[in-house]
Scaffold this motif. Sequence first.
Motif, short mmCIF file in Angstrom:
data_model
loop_
_atom_site.label_atom_id
_atom_site.label_comp_id
_atom_site.label_asym_id
_atom_site.label_seq_id
_atom_site.Cartn_x
_atom_site.Cartn_y
_atom_site.Cartn_z
N THR A 109 51.27 -48.86 91.31
CA THR A 109 51.07 -50.27 91.58
C THR A 109 49.61 -50.52 91.95
OG1 THR A 109 53.33 -50.51 92.37
CG2 THR A 109 51.76 -52.23 92.99
N VAL A 110 48.99 -51.45 91.24
CA VAL A 110 47.62 -51.80 91.55
C VAL A 110 47.64 -52.71 92.76
CG1 VAL A 110 45.53 -52.96 90.75
CG2 VAL A 110 46.89 -51.60 89.16
N ILE A 114 36.68 -51.54 89.72
CA ILE A 114 37.09 -50.61 90.77
C ILE A 114 38.49 -50.97 91.22
CG2 ILE A 114 36.47 -49.63 93.01
CD1 ILE A 114 33.63 -50.89 92.44
N THR A 115 39.40 -50.01 91.12
CA THR A 115 40.81 -50.26 91.41
C THR A 115 41.32 -49.25 92.40
OG1 THR A 115 41.14 -51.09 89.15
CG2 THR A 115 43.11 -50.51 90.42
N GLY A 116 41.99 -49.72 93.43
CA GLY A 116 42.63 -48.84 94.39
C GLY A 116 44.12 -48.81 94.17
N LYS A 162 47.67 -46.04 98.59
CA LYS A 162 46.93 -46.00 99.85
C LYS A 162 45.44 -46.22 99.65
CE LYS A 162 50.21 -42.85 102.10
NZ LYS A 162 50.39 -41.50 102.70
N ALA A 163 44.96 -46.00 98.44
CA ALA A 163 43.53 -46.18 98.18
C ALA A 163 43.15 -47.64 98.00
CB ALA A 163 43.12 -45.39 96.93
N ALA A 164 44.14 -48.54 98.07
CA ALA A 164 43.82 -49.96 97.96
C ALA A 164 42.98 -50.43 99.13
CB ALA A 164 45.11 -50.78 97.88
N ALA A 165 43.24 -49.89 100.33
CA ALA A 165 42.52 -50.35 101.52
C ALA A 165 41.02 -50.10 101.43
CB ALA A 165 43.11 -49.71 102.77
N PRO A 166 40.56 -48.87 101.10
CA PRO A 166 39.10 -48.70 100.99
C PRO A 166 38.47 -49.52 99.88
CG PRO A 166 40.27 -46.68 100.34
CD PRO A 166 41.27 -47.59 100.98
#
Length: 506
Positions: free
Chosen positions: A2-3, A144-146, A149-153
């Motif tokens: 999920t993006v 740039i896509t998180g 859990k990488a969505a926050a940074p």
Amino acid sequence: MTVSATFTVALANETATAHLMADLALLVDPGDVITLSGDLGAGKTAAARAMIRYLANDSALEVPSPTFTLAQSYELPFPIVHADLYRINDASELEEIGLSPLPEGTLALIEWPERAGDALPDDRIDIAFSHRPALGSTARAAEITGYGKAAAPVARLEGLRKFLTEAGFLDAARERMPGDASTRSYARLIRGDGTSILMNSPRRPDGPAIYDGKSYSAAVHLAEDVKPFVAIDNGLRAHGFSAPAIRHADIESGFLITEDFGSAAIVEGDPPRPIVECYEAATDMLAALHRETMPETAPLAPQLTYDIPVYGIDTWLIEMRLMLEWYLPDRGAEISDQRRDEFVTMWRALLEKPAAAPRTWVLRDFHSPNIIWLGDRTGILRIGIIDFQDAVLGPAAYDLVSLLQDARLDVPEQLELALLTRYIKARRVTDNQFDPASFAELYAIMSAQRNTRLLGTFARLNRRDGKPQYLRHQPRIWTYLNRSLAHPALSAVREWYAANVPPPLL
């Protein structure tokens, strides 16, 4: 996958790419995965090279493309692996080159991630580069896509870029600065008109709520956002001390751009040792601070103030529990509930004296890494203070202990005693009621409290946070602790420690 967060950046040239990767480097941690996608020549290797050079603080570092080696490792502030999967035909080949599973505690920069199929972790940052020939031969766009859990940074990176743009620093060169034991990170921003410091201070509690419903940081009044730094900075400057001017601030997001005090230290040599003149000035600065009647609040913004928390018995006991919880198990010396109760009862009684002492601003970590020598200024203004967001209201002796028993370098006992005497004389000049013997007792008590806590803190930084470099300071802390335990007021503590606390490994 999920993006959860995505945005696009226009990059006019490789310098702009380097700035983007430096900004991202402020926000990532060991163990994170950054995938770099795009056509041949889109700029993937240039982006990885820029981040590695930034983290190495070496713009000329040789960073070859791993097209033929497939993976290249670096030992920088933390381990990094730079991989190119273009020649990978099947995800099963990743195990042969040490990328399946990915090494723990390592920042992974992976080009051509699509070759790995489903082998890469779901939680990752992807940067998709594409040519923008209409804007110039070197122009690129980076999406740039998180994921997960990488969505926050990624969301924070977008906010940081907006902050730098609004402050007029987006095009400034970035220079990495070493971090500390917290979640904050720093960069030096370099423009034609001088340098400034970028502080990234995300709101983040320190661990689960296990201390009466509070995290450790909340229970002992450690700053969980940037507001205390701003308020104490304003207060110190208002009282005539050298704290850095804040030039731009996004208080809610935790981004600051401050005055750059430079990097002149109050220590010299290898191993580092105190510069006596600097330590004398720092001692004088503390005496000047402690002579003043400091308010219980500090100015945060127009019409807003920050209530400075009280540093008292319950807080001190929670801090010292780290020694029981982390240091003793490391030394194979776990103790019974009865012994724990003895520890708490003994210390609670002893800490009544510093708790009853007059309160001042305790900066909390007033020691060499957080003091910059401002040689172009005079007197106590030569002491530049850069770390005070954890300031509390408490006994004056605490900060003097922080300075004269520096956890990161050896302060000879003779120098410690000379500076302690210097401080006492400075206080007596303006206060003939100042009692040297009482202060020396408070100094010994707060020394034992602080060094007990540090034994546990550094054990926790090693075991929980993967920072073994702090263990090398434990023998020094043990030396300081035993200096303070020699005071007659701590005889009971000395006996308890002798029976229950083994020394650190050398």
